[in-house]
Design a protein around this motif. Sequence first.
Motif, PDB file in Angstrom:
ATOM      1  N   THR A 125      34.812  44.674  35.816  1.00  0.00           N
ATOM      2  CA  THR A 125      36.135  44.118  35.525  1.00  0.00           C
ATOM      3  C   THR A 125      36.107  43.274  34.256  1.00  0.00           C
ATOM      4  O   THR A 125      37.045  43.334  33.437  1.00  0.00           O
ATOM      5  N   THR A 126      35.048  42.494  34.083  1.00  0.00           N
ATOM      6  CA  THR A 126      34.911  41.678  32.874  1.00  0.00           C
ATOM      7  C   THR A 126      34.813  42.552  31.636  1.00  0.00           C
ATOM      8  O   THR A 126      35.411  42.246  30.589  1.00  0.00           O
ATOM      9  N   PHE A 127      34.090  43.661  31.740  1.00  0.00           N
ATOM     10  CA  PHE A 127      33.939  44.560  30.590  1.00  0.00           C
ATOM     11  C   PHE A 127      35.289  45.141  30.172  1.00  0.00           C
ATOM     12  O   PHE A 127      35.626  45.161  28.983  1.00  0.00           O
ATOM     13  N   ILE A 128      36.068  45.610  31.142  1.00  0.00           N
ATOM     14  CA  ILE A 128      37.364  46.220  30.817  1.00  0.00           C
ATOM     15  C   ILE A 128      38.291  45.202  30.153  1.00  0.00           C
ATOM     16  O   ILE A 128      38.883  45.482  29.103  1.00  0.00           O
ATOM     17  N   LEU A 129      38.417  44.020  30.757  1.00  0.00           N
ATOM     18  CA  LEU A 129      39.317  43.017  30.179  1.00  0.00           C
ATOM     19  C   LEU A 129      38.829  42.568  28.802  1.00  0.00           C
ATOM     20  O   LEU A 129      39.641  42.347  27.890  1.00  0.00           O
ATOM     21  N   SER A 130      37.525  42.453  28.626  1.00  0.00           N
ATOM     22  CA  SER A 130      36.986  42.019  27.337  1.00  0.00           C
ATOM     23  C   SER A 130      37.232  43.060  26.257  1.00  0.00           C
ATOM     24  O   SER A 130      37.489  42.712  25.094  1.00  0.00           O
ATOM     25  N   VAL A 160      46.464  47.284  32.707  1.00  0.00           N
ATOM     26  CA  VAL A 160      45.671  48.278  33.438  1.00  0.00           C
ATOM     27  C   VAL A 160      44.549  47.610  34.235  1.00  0.00           C
ATOM     28  O   VAL A 160      44.094  48.141  35.246  1.00  0.00           O
ATOM     29  N   VAL A 161      44.140  46.431  33.815  1.00  0.00           N
ATOM     30  CA  VAL A 161      43.041  45.749  34.498  1.00  0.00           C
ATOM     31  C   VAL A 161      43.484  45.146  35.833  1.00  0.00           C
ATOM     32  O   VAL A 161      42.633  44.714  36.628  1.00  0.00           O
ATOM     33  N   VAL A 162      44.776  45.128  36.120  1.00  0.00           N
ATOM     34  CA  VAL A 162      45.271  44.481  37.340  1.00  0.00           C
ATOM     35  C   VAL A 162      44.652  45.108  38.590  1.00  0.00           C
ATOM     36  O   VAL A 162      44.186  44.405  39.499  1.00  0.00           O
ATOM     37  N   GLY A 163      44.618  46.433  38.659  1.00  0.00           N
ATOM     38  CA  GLY A 163      44.035  47.100  39.820  1.00  0.00           C
ATOM     39  C   GLY A 163      42.562  46.772  39.988  1.00  0.00           C
ATOM     40  O   GLY A 163      42.090  46.496  41.104  1.00  0.00           O
ATOM     41  N   MET A 164      41.819  46.802  38.880  1.00  0.00           N
ATOM     42  CA  MET A 164      40.398  46.439  38.921  1.00  0.00           C
ATOM     43  C   MET A 164      40.222  44.998  39.360  1.00  0.00           C
ATOM     44  O   MET A 164      39.336  44.676  40.161  1.00  0.00           O
ATOM     45  N   ALA A 165      41.059  44.121  38.838  1.00  0.00           N
ATOM     46  CA  ALA A 165      40.926  42.706  39.157  1.00  0.00           C
ATOM     47  C   ALA A 165      41.219  42.431  40.628  1.00  0.00           C
ATOM     48  O   ALA A 165      40.591  41.563  41.252  1.00  0.00           O
ATOM     49  N   LEU A 166      42.156  43.165  41.207  1.00  0.00           N
ATOM     50  CA  LEU A 166      42.499  42.951  42.609  1.00  0.00           C
ATOM     51  C   LEU A 166      41.426  43.476  43.547  1.00  0.00           C
ATOM     52  O   LEU A 166      41.024  42.775  44.494  1.00  0.00           O
ATOM     53  N   PHE A 167      40.939  44.693  43.307  1.00  0.00           N
ATOM     54  CA  PHE A 167      40.115  45.361  44.308  1.00  0.00           C
ATOM     55  C   PHE A 167      38.625  45.416  43.988  1.00  0.00           C
ATOM     56  O   PHE A 167      37.806  45.478  44.905  1.00  0.00           O
ATOM     57  N   PHE A 195      39.026  34.205  41.504  1.00  0.00           N
ATOM     58  CA  PHE A 195      39.528  34.146  40.123  1.00  0.00           C
ATOM     59  C   PHE A 195      40.216  35.451  39.736  1.00  0.00           C
ATOM     60  O   PHE A 195      41.336  35.442  39.203  1.00  0.00           O
ATOM     61  N   TRP A 196      39.533  36.572  40.008  1.00  0.00           N
ATOM     62  CA  TRP A 196      40.108  37.849  39.575  1.00  0.00           C
ATOM     63  C   TRP A 196      41.400  38.170  40.318  1.00  0.00           C
ATOM     64  O   TRP A 196      42.347  38.712  39.742  1.00  0.00           O
ATOM     65  N   THR A 249      47.311  38.401  39.797  1.00  0.00           N
ATOM     66  CA  THR A 249      48.624  37.991  40.292  1.00  0.00           C
ATOM     67  C   THR A 249      49.541  37.560  39.154  1.00  0.00           C
ATOM     68  O   THR A 249      50.763  37.775  39.214  1.00  0.00           O
ATOM     69  N   ILE A 250      48.965  36.986  38.112  1.00  0.00           N
ATOM     70  CA  ILE A 250      49.772  36.543  36.969  1.00  0.00           C
ATOM     71  C   ILE A 250      50.539  37.704  36.358  1.00  0.00           C
ATOM     72  O   ILE A 250      51.687  37.560  35.925  1.00  0.00           O
ATOM     73  N   PHE A 251      49.924  38.904  36.342  1.00  0.00           N
ATOM     74  CA  PHE A 251      50.515  40.052  35.656  1.00  0.00           C
ATOM     75  C   PHE A 251      51.316  40.951  36.589  1.00  0.00           C
ATOM     76  O   PHE A 251      51.813  41.989  36.158  1.00  0.00           O
TER      77      PHE A 251
END
Length: 234
Positions: A52-57, A71-78, A109-110, A115-117
């Motif tokens: 998840t960190t790699f994708i967002l970075s 697009v990172v929202v799904g990764m961040a949630l699950f 955190f993730w 949730t912000i997005f």
Amino acid sequence: MSAHSHIEKIDKEPEFVTANPPPPVVYPAGQSPYYRKLGDPGPLGLYGFASTTFILSMYNVNARGIMNPNVVVGMALFVGGLAQFVAGMWEFATANTFGATAFTMYGGFWMSFATIFIPSSGVLAAYTDESELNSALGIYLFTWMIVTFLLFVASLRRNMGLVVLFFFLTITFALLGAGKFSTAHGVTITKAGGAFGIITAMVAFYVGTAEMLDDRRNSWFVLPLGQIPKREMV
């Protein structure tokens, strides 16, 4: 972030008296009848965090011109969220307080970041002033910088892999927070934070793989983590 011993206590079988007692249960050598081994949750948590960190970075450095990180929202949630949170719960079962705290905190955190997005959360819609939103996000990111720095301090007697991981993650949060506060150089600072985030993700991938290959019976080779000698208790 995992401990060397992964065990969970199970209930003791009730004792009873009978004229024809059942045959005794034979347990493998070295295994207590009251405990069973658990798998190491460390690689799961580290891979969830790293991916998840790699994708967002990559989005933060505007890879391939990407400006919208949704697009990172799904990764961040699950993956970064749920999978890492579950790994933290299992670390509690293995009596690894450090791993449990780190994985559970970053899982939270993730999920909070995703949730912000999510439009239905109303978080972004509550801000009509972009500068106010950036200030709020900056405080949010600097708070996580403080948490990460404290975990960095706690990692100093564990192994060099974790020390390097939390060192770069602390810098990543500091740069991302500063990028939200800066008006003149915000884009440049955020890109720098993204670059450090990519390095952090690569370190997390390495540490997770090293922990997964730690069992010499099931792997062809092991990866060094730079173990730090433990303090001898008198």
